[in-house]
Design an enzyme around this catalytic site. Structure first.
Site, mmCIF file in Angstrom:
data_model
loop_
_atom_site.group_PDB
_atom_site.id
_atom_site.type_symbol
_atom_site.label_atom_id
_atom_site.label_comp_id
_atom_site.label_asym_id
_atom_site.label_seq_id
_atom_site.Cartn_x
_atom_site.Cartn_y
_atom_site.Cartn_z
ATOM 1 N N SER A 243 0.818 -1.133 0.170
ATOM 2 C CA SER A 243 -0.115 0.085 0.154
ATOM 3 C C SER A 243 0.837 1.260 0.083
ATOM 4 O O SER A 243 1.561 1.478 -0.988
ATOM 5 C CB SER A 243 -1.163 -0.023 1.325
ATOM 6 O OG SER A 243 -1.756 0.828 1.077
ATOM 7 N N HIS B 52 -2.390 -1.499 -4.246
ATOM 8 C CA HIS B 52 -3.908 -1.458 -4.200
ATOM 9 C C HIS B 52 -4.211 0.130 -4.002
ATOM 10 O O HIS B 52 -3.572 1.079 -3.848
ATOM 11 C CB HIS B 52 -4.615 -2.224 -3.111
ATOM 12 C CG HIS B 52 -4.262 -1.824 -1.832
ATOM 13 N ND1 HIS B 52 -4.697 -2.639 -0.873
ATOM 14 C CD2 HIS B 52 -3.912 -0.717 -1.112
ATOM 15 C CE1 HIS B 52 -4.582 -2.035 0.438
ATOM 16 N NE2 HIS B 52 -3.844 -0.871 0.276
#
EC number: 3.4.21.92
Length: 194
Positions: free
Chosen positions: A96, A121
């Site tokens: 992330s 993501h």
């Protein structure tokens, strides 16, 4: 408990916590979730190292599951603004915001250890409250998603559409796959070669 390093000099022994000792070697760590407190500490360390020697590289080791987008962007903006090159090294997991910061290192100096993992993501968000408040939060998360996708496209060389598709769900990569994707530049097994 932090390990302590003892250094001997003509003036006696001095004890340092391990991170302070490594800071003297221009090595800093992101080894936790990204939050405002962590961002403040990393920004301060980078600014200190820039003031100490604006020509000498800074090494940022990343093992982070991600965290706050705004705190991460504060770290990222500082990485881009300081004079020294920022070498990023993934050990463990850069996920992330951790993966985003890994990719934001100086081009040619974004590295990963052989058994590390990288995951990208879209930003996560949760909204509650009245409908108007939820709408405001939804607009903000879409703005942050577009910002992160645009910056990832810039750092990887991928087009926005591919980044958007690949970040729609958790997208895990091996270090070699991350090289091919453009998130990092090299897989290293010997850190002495940095």
């Amino acid at each position: 408990m932090l390990p302590t390093v003892i250094e001997q000099s003509g003036q006696g022994d001095r004890a340092f916590d391990i991170y302070s000792r490594l800071l003297r070697e221009r090595i800093i760590f992101l080894g936790t979730d990204v939050n405002d407190q962590v961002a403040d500490a990393l920004v301060a360390q980078m600014l200190f190292l820039e003031a100490d020697d604006p020509e000498k590289d800074i090494q940022l080791y990343v093992n982070s599951p991600g965290g706050s987008v705004t705190a991460g962007l504060a770290i990222y903006d500082t990485m881009q603004q300081v004079s020294p090159d920022v070498i990023t090294i993934c050990y463990g997991l850069a996920a992330s915001m951790g993966a985003f910061l890994l990719s934001g290192g100086t081009k040619g100096k974004r590295l990963a250890l052989p058994n590390s993992r990288i995951m990208i993501h879209q930003p996560l968000g949760g909204a509650q409250g009245q409908a108007v408040e939820i709408e405001i939060q939804a607009k903000e998360i879409l703005y942050l998603k577009e910002t992160l996708n645009s910056l990832l496209a810039e750092h990887t060389g991928q087009n926005i559409q591919k980044i958007s598709e690949d970040t729609d769900r958790d997208h895990f990569l091996s270090p070699q796959e991350a090289v091919e994707y453009g998130l990092i530049d090299k897989v290293v097994s010997n850190l002495n070669s940095i």
